[in-house]
Design an enzyme around this catalytic site. Structure first.
Site, short mmCIF file in Angstrom:
data_model
loop_
_atom_site.label_atom_id
_atom_site.label_comp_id
_atom_site.label_asym_id
_atom_site.label_seq_id
_atom_site.Cartn_x
_atom_site.Cartn_y
_atom_site.Cartn_z
N ASP A 20 -2.49 -13.35 -9.56
CA ASP A 20 -2.44 -12.07 -10.11
C ASP A 20 -3.39 -11.93 -11.25
O ASP A 20 -3.02 -12.03 -12.18
CB ASP A 20 -1.21 -11.53 -10.68
CG ASP A 20 -1.11 -10.10 -10.86
OD1 ASP A 20 -1.76 -9.47 -10.24
OD2 ASP A 20 0.01 -9.67 -11.63
N GLU A 93 -8.23 -2.23 -6.19
CA GLU A 93 -7.20 -1.17 -6.24
C GLU A 93 -8.06 -0.09 -6.57
O GLU A 93 -9.16 0.03 -7.00
CB GLU A 93 -6.49 -1.18 -7.78
CG GLU A 93 -5.60 -0.08 -7.94
CD GLU A 93 -4.20 -0.54 -8.60
OE1 GLU A 93 -3.45 0.23 -9.15
OE2 GLU A 93 -4.11 -1.86 -8.94
N LYS A 129 -5.51 -1.38 -2.52
CA LYS A 129 -4.42 -1.31 -3.38
C LYS A 129 -4.12 0.10 -3.92
O LYS A 129 -5.17 0.91 -4.60
CB LYS A 129 -4.26 -2.24 -4.67
CG LYS A 129 -3.04 -2.47 -5.14
CD LYS A 129 -3.25 -3.79 -6.20
CE LYS A 129 -2.29 -4.22 -7.07
NZ LYS A 129 -2.31 -5.23 -8.05
N THR A 153 1.37 -0.53 -4.59
CA THR A 153 1.65 -0.88 -6.08
C THR A 153 2.54 -0.02 -6.89
O THR A 153 2.66 1.28 -6.48
CB THR A 153 0.37 -1.45 -6.91
OG1 THR A 153 0.65 -2.15 -7.56
CG2 THR A 153 -0.50 -0.48 -7.16
N PHE A 175 7.58 -4.23 -8.57
CA PHE A 175 7.22 -4.64 -10.08
C PHE A 175 8.76 -5.32 -10.67
O PHE A 175 9.48 -4.27 -11.16
CB PHE A 175 6.56 -3.75 -10.92
CG PHE A 175 5.18 -3.53 -10.76
CD1 PHE A 175 4.58 -3.74 -9.32
CD2 PHE A 175 4.42 -3.28 -11.92
CE1 PHE A 175 3.41 -3.69 -9.33
CE2 PHE A 175 3.03 -3.22 -11.63
CZ PHE A 175 2.58 -3.51 -10.47
#
Length: 320
Positions: A20, A93, A129, A153, A175
């Site tokens: 990440d 993203e 994303k 996400t 998350f």
């Protein structure tokens, strides 16, 4: 300590490990399968001297393009560098400021994929994303129909996971750490760190419920635990399809030889009935979850702020 003894190697036996980070110079050390990025991680990377030339050269090569186009070029440039290191996929993203605009999200996702394909990268190696708002999930539904794989996400609520499965998205990123943060802050002095650790961690419990639901109902969407605060959260989710982990925590896993066992994928727990949500039911369920509502809004705002900072850096370089 032999290589096979450390926790990172143990974890790789149970889950696909994903890095990440936007800092692709760190990636080779940990040998992850995939890598994920977001606006905050890209901003963090471009603020480092090692990456300044990459940003400057990308902006210089596209000075006459629109700001949005240049931003996408920068994101894809980082993705291309990451794909030189990882054998699998990179997540790139869409601008968080488009989180409530389905059509604009679809257009941006298609443009990002087109840029990768122009650079010789097949779409199978890229995940677009998108924030797991109702609009984002419906955008992902359209992108998936085009053969563009999506990573949903900022996922905090069970209803988001169910809607993503219904949209047949490739992957979701619940998350863990931000759920943990909310509950810890909410309970204040009453929070008991020891009692709410490992399988009792609220973030771990959320991902476990989603994972078990998906497996019970034969849902193909992959679950990738994300946003970890400590190694305990990671080991408590070993066996999850994928886990995306920051370099700091990857290093901690690499430095420890403490044994642990697979946590998910054996006993799937009590049977969970199949659920579906139309738009009204989804919005009500999300609204009814204070943690998810607050963390989703906070996450979008935070990514939008960092996207704005990246815009400003690019504008400054373009106007030099």
């Amino acid at each position: 300590m032999t290589q096979l003894q450390h926790q990172l190697q143990q974890l790789k036996q149970y889950s696909t490990v994903v890095a990440d980070t936007g800092d692709f110079l760190q990636l080779a050390r940990f040998a992850p399968q995939d890598a994920t990025t977001n606006p905050s991680l890209i901003l963090k990377a471009v603020l480092q001297p090692d990456y300044a030339p990459l940003l400057e050269s990308t902006v210089a090569a596209h000075k006459s393009a629109s700001l949005d186009d240049i931003v996408d070029q920068v994101l894809v440039r980082f993705g291309l560098e990451i794909l030189k290191v990882v054998p699998g996929r990179v997540s790139t993203e869409v601008d968080a400021r488009l989180s409530f605009d389905r059509d604009a999200t679809v257009a941006r996702g298609r443009r990002l994929i087109a840029l990768y394909e122009q650079a010789g990268v097949s779409r199978e190696r890229v995940l677009i994303k998108v924030a797991a708002t109702w609009e984002g999930i419906q955008a992902a539904r359209e992108l998936e129909k085009d053969g563009i794989f999506c990573n949903l996400t900022l996922l905090f609520a069970f209803c988001q996971a169910v809607a993503c499965a219904d949209a047949k998205v490739r992957l979701i990123s619940p998350f863990v750490g931000r759920i943990y943060d909310w509950h810890k802050k909410s309970l204040g002095a009453a929070w008991d760190e020891t009692a709410r650790s490992l399988s009792n961690d609220p973030g771990v419990q959320s991902v476990t419920r989603i994972f078990n639901y998906y497996k019970q109902h034969g849902i193909a969407t992959q679950v990738m635990g994300a946003s970890f605060r400590n190694v305990g959260q990671i080991t408590a989710l070993s066996g999850c399809d994928l886990l995306t982990i920051s370099p700091d925590l990857l290093a901690k896993l690499e430095a420890s030889s403490a044994p642990f066992e697979r946590a998910l994928g054996g006993d799937l727990g009590p049977a969970q009935p199949a659920i579906t949500y139309d738009e009204a039911a989804f919005r009500y369920a999300l609204n009814d979850d204070a943690m998810a509502t607050e963390k989703l809004a906070e996450g979008i705002r935070g990514f939008a702020v960092d996207a704005g900072k990246l815009d400003a850096m690019i504008e400054k370089l373009r106007n030099r």
